[in-house]
Write an enzyme that holds these catalytic residues in place. Structure first.
Site, PDB file in Angstrom:
ATOM      1  NE  ARG A  28      -3.859  -2.284   2.054  1.00  0.00           N
ATOM      2  CZ  ARG A  28      -4.781  -2.601   1.133  1.00  0.00           C
ATOM      3  NH1 ARG A  28      -5.106  -1.725   0.198  1.00  0.00           N
ATOM      4  NH2 ARG A  28      -5.393  -3.766   1.164  1.00  0.00           N
ATOM      5  CG  ASP A  29       1.476   5.539  -2.353  1.00  0.00           C
ATOM      6  OD1 ASP A  29       2.038   5.520  -3.469  1.00  0.00           O
ATOM      7  OD2 ASP A  29       1.629   6.478  -1.527  1.00  0.00           O
ATOM      8  CB  ILE A  30       3.661   5.752   2.632  1.00  0.00           C
ATOM      9  CG1 ILE A  30       3.821   5.888   4.124  1.00  0.00           C
ATOM     10  CG2 ILE A  30       4.213   6.968   1.902  1.00  0.00           C
ATOM     11  CD1 ILE A  30       5.267   5.856   4.595  1.00  0.00           C
ATOM     12  CG  ASN A  86       3.769   8.915 -12.267  1.00  0.00           C
ATOM     13  OD1 ASN A  86       2.931   9.262 -13.090  1.00  0.00           O
ATOM     14  ND2 ASN A  86       3.502   8.855 -10.965  1.00  0.00           N
ATOM     15  CD  GLU A  94       6.990  12.120  -5.495  1.00  0.00           C
ATOM     16  OE1 GLU A  94       6.764  11.249  -4.633  1.00  0.00           O
ATOM     17  OE2 GLU A  94       6.384  13.200  -5.549  1.00  0.00           O
ATOM     18  CB  VAL A  95      10.255   5.784  -5.776  1.00  0.00           C
ATOM     19  CG1 VAL A  95      11.081   4.568  -5.380  1.00  0.00           C
ATOM     20  CG2 VAL A  95       9.787   6.550  -4.531  1.00  0.00           C
ATOM     21  CG  HIS A  99       6.394   2.708  -8.585  1.00  0.00           C
ATOM     22  ND1 HIS A  99       7.657   3.245  -8.752  1.00  0.00           N
ATOM     23  CD2 HIS A  99       5.568   3.762  -8.395  1.00  0.00           C
ATOM     24  CE1 HIS A  99       7.595   4.552  -8.647  1.00  0.00           C
ATOM     25  NE2 HIS A  99       6.336   4.902  -8.444  1.00  0.00           N
ATOM     26  CG  HIS A 101       1.061   4.796  -8.787  1.00  0.00           C
ATOM     27  ND1 HIS A 101       1.160   5.437  -7.554  1.00  0.00           N
ATOM     28  CD2 HIS A 101       2.206   5.102  -9.447  1.00  0.00           C
ATOM     29  CE1 HIS A 101       2.307   6.098  -7.499  1.00  0.00           C
ATOM     30  NE2 HIS A 101       2.961   5.920  -8.643  1.00  0.00           N
TER      31      HIS A 101
HETATM   32  P1  AMP Z   1       6.055   8.015  -8.173  1.00  0.00           P
HETATM   33  O1  AMP Z   1       5.823   9.484  -8.079  1.00  0.00           O
HETATM   34  O2  AMP Z   1       5.285   7.373  -9.308  1.00  0.00           O
HETATM   35  O3  AMP Z   1       7.530   7.654  -8.182  1.00  0.00           O
HETATM   36  O4  AMP Z   1       5.404   7.385  -6.869  1.00  0.00           O
HETATM   37  C1  AMP Z   1       6.111   7.132  -5.711  1.00  0.00           C
HETATM   38  C2  AMP Z   1       5.094   6.718  -4.681  1.00  0.00           C
HETATM   39  O5  AMP Z   1       5.765   6.084  -3.619  1.00  0.00           O
HETATM   40  C3  AMP Z   1       4.298   7.881  -4.080  1.00  0.00           C
HETATM   41  O6  AMP Z   1       2.915   7.697  -4.333  1.00  0.00           O
HETATM   42  C4  AMP Z   1       4.639   7.797  -2.601  1.00  0.00           C
HETATM   43  O7  AMP Z   1       3.559   8.130  -1.760  1.00  0.00           O
HETATM   44  C5  AMP Z   1       5.049   6.354  -2.451  1.00  0.00           C
HETATM   45  N1  AMP Z   1       5.927   6.063  -1.325  1.00  0.00           N
HETATM   46  C6  AMP Z   1       7.032   6.760  -0.942  1.00  0.00           C
HETATM   47  N2  AMP Z   1       7.595   6.176   0.126  1.00  0.00           N
HETATM   48  C7  AMP Z   1       6.843   5.091   0.423  1.00  0.00           C
HETATM   49  C8  AMP Z   1       6.906   4.075   1.435  1.00  0.00           C
HETATM   50  N3  AMP Z   1       7.882   4.051   2.374  1.00  0.00           N
HETATM   51  N4  AMP Z   1       5.944   3.107   1.455  1.00  0.00           N
HETATM   52  C9  AMP Z   1       4.963   3.126   0.530  1.00  0.00           C
HETATM   53  N5  AMP Z   1       4.853   4.044  -0.442  1.00  0.00           N
HETATM   54  C10 AMP Z   1       5.773   5.022  -0.496  1.00  0.00           C
END
Ligand code: AMP
Length: 114
Positions: A28-30, A86, A94-95, A99, A101
Site C-alpha cells: 500500500r502507498d504510504i 510515472n 519520485e522513486v 512501479h 500504481h
Molecule cells: P512516483 O511518483 O510514481 O515515483 O510514486 C512514488 C510513490 O511512492 C508515491 O505515491 C509515494 O507516496 C510512495 N511512497 C514513498 N515512500 C513510500 C513508502 N515508504 N511506502 C509506501 N509508499 C511510499
C-alpha cells in the site's frame, strides 16, 4: 542497486505488503490518493520504463496481471480503477524503481490535472 522499494521488498523497512511472489511485490502507498492505492513493483530494480528490456517481458506483464488480481481482491474491479506508471521528471516519478500504481475505490475524475 538498492532503492527504498527494494528495502520494503526485502523486509528491511516496513511496508504494508498485500502480495508477493518471486518476481513482484505489491504494497500500500504510504500517501494514498484514494481508498485503494497499491504499488506493484518488480522485485529486481528496474529504475524506469525506459530501462525495460526484452528480457523483462514476463515481469512487465506480471505487473498488469497482479493489478487485475488485486483490483478483484479489493472489490474495485467492477466499478473500475486507474493504473499509472510515472516516468522521469515530466511524468512526476519520485522513486526510481519501476512501479505500477493501482488506484480506485472512488470516482477518479479526469485523467490529468490541468
Ligand atoms: P512516483 O511518483 O510514481 O515515483 O510514486 C512514488 C510513490 O511512492 C508515491 O505515491 C509515494 O507516496 C510512495 N511512497 C514513498 N515512500 C513510500 C513508502 N515508504 N511506502 C509506501 N509508499 C511510499
Amino acid at each position: 542497486m538498492t532503492t527504498l522499494f527494494s528495502k520494503i521488498i526485502s523486509g528491511d523497512i516496513p511496508g504494508d505488503i498485500v502480495y508477493q511472489d518471486d518476481e513482484v511485490t505489491a504494497f500500500r502507498d504510504i500517501n494514498p490518493q484514494a481508498p485503494t492505492h497499491i504499488l506493484i513493483v518488480p522485485n529486481k530494480v528496474i529504475p524506469t520504463v525506459n530501462d525495460l528490456t526484452d528480457a523483462d517481458q514476463m515481469v512487465a506483464g506480471k505487473l498488469l496481471l497482479v493489478a487485475k488480481k488485486l483490483a478483484a481482491d479489493e472489490g474495485i474491479a467492477e466499478n473500475g480503477y486507474r493504473l499509472i506508471i510515472n516516468c522521469n521528471a515530466h511524468g512526476g516519478q519520485e522513486v526510481f524503481h519501476l512501479h505500477l500504481h493501482l488506484i480506485g475505490g472512488r470516482p477518479l475524475g479526469p485523467m490529468l490535472a490541468h
